[in-house]
Design a protein around this motif. Structure first.
Motif, short mmCIF file in Angstrom:
data_model
loop_
_atom_site.label_atom_id
_atom_site.label_comp_id
_atom_site.label_asym_id
_atom_site.label_seq_id
_atom_site.Cartn_x
_atom_site.Cartn_y
_atom_site.Cartn_z
N ASN A 118 29.61 47.33 34.71
CA ASN A 118 28.53 46.41 34.35
C ASN A 118 29.06 44.99 34.40
OD1 ASN A 118 26.56 48.40 34.18
ND2 ASN A 118 27.17 48.92 32.12
N GLY A 119 29.26 44.32 33.30
CA GLY A 119 29.72 42.94 33.35
C GLY A 119 31.16 42.74 32.91
N VAL A 120 31.91 43.82 32.70
CA VAL A 120 33.29 43.69 32.22
C VAL A 120 34.25 44.02 33.37
CG1 VAL A 120 35.00 44.51 30.56
CG2 VAL A 120 32.60 44.28 29.88
N VAL A 121 35.15 43.07 33.64
CA VAL A 121 36.12 43.21 34.72
C VAL A 121 37.51 43.27 34.11
CG1 VAL A 121 36.92 42.20 36.88
CG2 VAL A 121 34.61 41.74 36.11
N LYS A 122 38.34 44.20 34.64
CA LYS A 122 39.71 44.32 34.14
C LYS A 122 40.68 44.47 35.29
CE LYS A 122 38.46 46.58 29.84
NZ LYS A 122 38.60 47.79 29.02
N LYS A 123 41.85 43.91 35.08
CA LYS A 123 42.96 44.13 36.01
C LYS A 123 44.05 44.83 35.23
CE LYS A 123 46.27 41.98 39.13
NZ LYS A 123 46.74 40.71 39.73
N LYS A 124 44.41 46.02 35.70
CA LYS A 124 45.49 46.79 35.07
C LYS A 124 46.66 46.89 36.03
CE LYS A 124 44.75 50.38 32.44
NZ LYS A 124 44.33 51.71 31.94
N VAL A 125 47.84 46.70 35.50
CA VAL A 125 49.07 46.94 36.24
C VAL A 125 49.83 47.98 35.43
CG1 VAL A 125 51.23 45.96 37.09
CG2 VAL A 125 49.10 44.63 37.25
N GLY A 126 50.14 49.11 36.07
CA GLY A 126 50.65 50.24 35.31
C GLY A 126 49.57 50.69 34.35
N ASN A 127 49.90 50.85 33.10
CA ASN A 127 48.90 51.23 32.09
C ASN A 127 48.49 50.05 31.21
OD1 ASN A 127 48.62 53.90 32.82
ND2 ASN A 127 50.38 54.55 31.61
N GLU A 128 48.87 48.84 31.62
CA GLU A 128 48.61 47.67 30.79
C GLU A 128 47.51 46.80 31.41
OE1 GLU A 128 51.00 43.67 29.38
OE2 GLU A 128 52.14 45.48 29.81
N THR A 129 46.52 46.44 30.60
CA THR A 129 45.49 45.49 31.03
C THR A 129 46.11 44.10 30.99
OG1 THR A 129 43.70 46.88 30.21
CG2 THR A 129 43.19 44.55 30.58
N VAL A 130 46.23 43.46 32.16
CA VAL A 130 46.87 42.15 32.22
C VAL A 130 45.85 41.02 32.30
CG1 VAL A 130 49.02 43.01 33.20
CG2 VAL A 130 47.17 42.31 34.73
N GLU A 131 44.60 41.36 32.62
CA GLU A 131 43.56 40.35 32.68
C GLU A 131 42.22 41.03 32.43
OE1 GLU A 131 42.19 36.75 35.70
OE2 GLU A 131 43.91 37.98 36.20
N SER A 132 41.35 40.36 31.67
CA SER A 132 40.04 40.92 31.37
C SER A 132 39.04 39.77 31.30
CB SER A 132 40.08 41.67 30.04
OG SER A 132 38.84 42.26 29.77
N ARG A 133 37.84 40.06 31.74
CA ARG A 133 36.80 39.02 31.74
C ARG A 133 35.45 39.67 31.55
NH1 ARG A 133 35.99 34.82 36.78
NH2 ARG A 133 34.03 33.93 36.11
N SER A 134 34.59 39.04 30.78
CA SER A 134 33.25 39.54 30.56
C SER A 134 32.26 38.55 31.18
CB SER A 134 32.98 39.68 29.06
OG SER A 134 31.73 40.27 28.85
N CYS A 135 31.43 39.03 32.07
CA CYS A 135 30.44 38.19 32.75
C CYS A 135 29.24 37.98 31.84
CB CYS A 135 30.00 38.82 34.06
SG CYS A 135 31.34 39.11 35.21
N GLY A 136 28.81 36.76 31.74
CA GLY A 136 27.67 36.45 30.88
C GLY A 136 26.35 36.34 31.60
#
Length: 170
Positions: A118-136
């Motif tokens: 939906n509006g939530v974007v994540k970048k994971k490297v390995g098992n760790e979320t390194v970047e996250s963003r929520s679209c408004g």
């Protein structure tokens, strides 16, 4: 087994149809495997299905992702399955927008994933979320699709989401 449309937890390389063979061709340290078993909903426990499972690390429990049989399907069968998933209001695919893109390092080794639900974007490297963003807004989600996933929608495609349950209304 290969399912290129499965998403972030899908097999990232072919997995042999061999019972309990663990594959490590996933985003490390996660693992994948196929087992022959039944599922709780089955009325005949003697019938075995292939269960595709993943786990984030070797010390975690296996999580079932999907199951399948070795029954032959014909083109009409796939047409009906695709019709249902794309049209039925009970299908997650008519209620949500999702996208996944695998991330490789400079040597071509799979190291992570970009996902949007939906509006939530994540970048994971390995098992760790390194970047996250929520679209408004839809405008912001279109920018993220272009920037993170290299997806550019035409003006007609952009207008096509207006009024749908998947439209971001903020």
């Amino acid at each position: 087994m290969v399912d290129v449309g499965f998403g972030g937890n899908g097999a990232t390389a072919p997995l042999p149809l061999e019972d309990s063979t663990t594959g490590s061709q996933r985003i490390r340290p996660s693992e994948m495997r196929l087992i022959r078993s039944n599922i709780q909903q089955q009325t005949d426990p003697s019938q075995r299905l292939w269960l595709y499972q993943v786990r984030e690390t070797p010390d975690k429990e296996w999580q079932a992702q999907c199951c399948f049989t070795e029954t032959e399907f014909l083109p009409r069968d796939y047409e009906m399955m695709n019709f249902w998933t794309s049209q039925c209001r009970a299908s997650i695919f008519t209620q949500s927008i999702m996208i996944a893109k695998m991330v490789m390092d400079e040597k071509g080794v799979l190291v992570g994933a970009l996902t949007m639900f939906n509006g939530v974007v994540k970048k994971k490297v390995g098992n760790e979320t390194v970047e996250s963003r929520s679209c408004g807004s839809e405008k912001e989600r279109l920018e993220v699709l272009k920037e993170w996933f290299a997806v550019r929608l035409t003006e007609k495609e952009q207008k096509g989401i207006t009024g749908l349950v998947t439209q971001l209304k903020r």
